[in-house]
Design a protein around this motif. Structure first.
Motif, PDB file in Angstrom:
ATOM      1  N   GLN A   1       0.842  -0.960  -0.020  1.00 29.71           N
ATOM      2  CA  GLN A   1      -0.192  -0.025   0.112  1.00 29.71           C
ATOM      3  C   GLN A   1       0.843   1.084  -0.095  1.00 29.71           C
ATOM      4  O   GLN A   1       1.767   1.170   0.763  1.00 29.71           O
ATOM      5  CB  GLN A   1      -1.019  -0.068   0.959  1.00 29.71           C
TER       6      GLN A   1
ATOM      7  N   TYR B   1      -4.107   6.575   5.346  1.00 28.76           N
ATOM      8  CA  TYR B   1      -5.260   7.205   5.203  1.00 28.76           C
ATOM      9  C   TYR B   1      -5.757   7.302   6.677  1.00 28.76           C
ATOM     10  O   TYR B   1      -5.670   6.258   7.240  1.00 28.76           O
ATOM     11  CB  TYR B   1      -6.101   6.596   4.173  1.00 28.76           C
TER      12      TYR B   1
ATOM     13  N   PHE C   1     -12.969   2.319   0.962  1.00 27.72           N
ATOM     14  CA  PHE C   1     -12.033   1.754   1.730  1.00 27.72           C
ATOM     15  C   PHE C   1     -12.132   0.314   1.599  1.00 27.72           C
ATOM     16  O   PHE C   1     -10.991  -0.421   1.312  1.00 27.72           O
ATOM     17  CB  PHE C   1     -11.770   2.357   3.026  1.00 27.72           C
TER      18      PHE C   1
ATOM     19  N   VAL D   1      -8.148  -1.301   1.444  1.00 29.39           N
ATOM     20  CA  VAL D   1      -7.340  -0.276   1.896  1.00 29.39           C
ATOM     21  C   VAL D   1      -7.195  -0.272   3.328  1.00 29.39           C
ATOM     22  O   VAL D   1      -8.274  -0.366   3.900  1.00 29.39           O
ATOM     23  CB  VAL D   1      -7.507   0.867   1.395  1.00 29.39           C
ATOM     24  N   ASP D   2      -6.082  -0.329   3.933  1.00 24.83           N
ATOM     25  CA  ASP D   2      -5.971  -0.207   5.570  1.00 24.83           C
ATOM     26  C   ASP D   2      -6.082   1.341   5.648  1.00 24.83           C
ATOM     27  O   ASP D   2      -5.462   1.977   4.955  1.00 24.83           O
ATOM     28  CB  ASP D   2      -4.613  -0.496   5.845  1.00 24.83           C
TER      29      ASP D   2
ATOM     30  N   LEU E   1     -10.664   8.179  -4.026  1.00 22.77           N
ATOM     31  CA  LEU E   1     -10.129   7.037  -3.792  1.00 22.77           C
ATOM     32  C   LEU E   1     -10.244   5.839  -4.723  1.00 22.77           C
ATOM     33  O   LEU E   1      -9.313   5.069  -5.352  1.00 22.77           O
ATOM     34  CB  LEU E   1     -10.894   6.474  -2.481  1.00 22.77           C
TER      35      LEU E   1
ATOM     36  N   VAL F   1      -6.577   4.596  -5.975  1.00 23.75           N
ATOM     37  CA  VAL F   1      -6.016   3.347  -5.216  1.00 23.75           C
ATOM     38  C   VAL F   1      -5.825   2.331  -6.419  1.00 23.75           C
ATOM     39  O   VAL F   1      -4.730   1.720  -6.289  1.00 23.75           O
ATOM     40  CB  VAL F   1      -6.792   2.923  -4.199  1.00 23.75           C
ATOM     41  N   HIS F   2      -6.624   2.116  -7.298  1.00 20.08           N
ATOM     42  CA  HIS F   2      -6.578   0.933  -8.266  1.00 20.08           C
ATOM     43  C   HIS F   2      -6.893   1.810  -9.480  1.00 20.08           C
ATOM     44  O   HIS F   2      -8.185   1.227 -10.275  1.00 20.08           O
ATOM     45  CB  HIS F   2      -7.339  -0.203  -7.896  1.00 20.08           C
TER      46      HIS F   2
END
Length: 216
Positions: free
Chosen positions: A5, A9, A27, A32-33, A79, A83-84
């Motif tokens: 990661q 966040y 999340f 996601v952590d 996000l 993120v992806h």
């Protein structure tokens, strides 16, 4: 935090689902952590309030405050796209991206309608509750029609987008506020149950949400 990661966040909100719950869902859906900082009543003052870009919650800090963002829809969109990015959760084309934004904004209006009916001051609450009862069925019918016209099981085409995860959070709020809200909307009801049982979200939902009376 997972070793692969890239960013840290921290989400700030009260100890409730509310406007932060769609962010939590995104999340979890993305794997996601994050630190879910739930403030106590009266805590959002001074230096903590100064961190918030618009002096309101929810807001998130990224990498210890290098970036700070507020507004639920904007955070969810950010996000999903960052993120992806290879998963195209924000839409693979400009048109799809606009439709994803449209659906999220439309359901944000429904959340606000219910929130005002629930939390308006007593002196004006009755009027907001009447407005909710008069207008929500028609708005849900519009949303159900849009779902029917989509080419898949989601609101924009055949694949899931971030708006679907956001919408799940709104639908849960409506379900908890109004126990008859989906009675006349079987397609919305079925969509809601499918989303509650997504593998990426089911464990979190089972542990943190009240049960719904609706069954598959």
């Amino acid at each position: 935090m997972s070793p692969d990661q890239k960013h840290r966040y921290k989400l700030y909100y009260g100890n409730a689902r509310g406007r932060a719950e769609p962010i939590r869902l995104v999340f979890h859906f993305l794997g996601v952590d994050f630190e879910d900082y739930r403030m106590e009543q009266g805590e959002f003052t001074g230096a903590l309030k100064d961190k918030a870009p618009m002096k309101q919650v929810p807001f998130i800090e990224i990498d210890g405050g290098k970036v700070t963002l507020c507004q639920t829809v904007s955070i969810c969109r950010y996000l999903a796209k960052s993120v992806h990015p290879d998963r195209w959760l924000g839409g693979a084309t400009k048109t799809d991206s606009a439709k994803v934004d449209m659906m999220a904004d439309g359901f944000a209006d429904l959340f606000q309608l219910a929130a005002m009916a629930k939390y308006a001051p007593d002196s004006i609450k009755e009027g907001f509750q009447k407005h909710y009862k008069d207008t929500m069925p028609g708005k849900l019918e519009i949303m159900q029609d849009l779902l029917k016209k989509s080419k898949g099981d989601y609101f924009v085409g055949k694949s899931i987008h971030w708006c679907d995860v956001y919408i799940l959070g709104v639908l849960q709020s409506l379900d908890e506020f109004d126990d008859e809200v989906f009675e006349k909307f079987p397609e919305l009801q079925a969509y809601y149950l499918r989303m509650r049982n997504l593998p990426e979200l089911k464990e979190y939902i089972d542990a943190n949400w009240p049960e719904t009376k609706y069954k598959a």
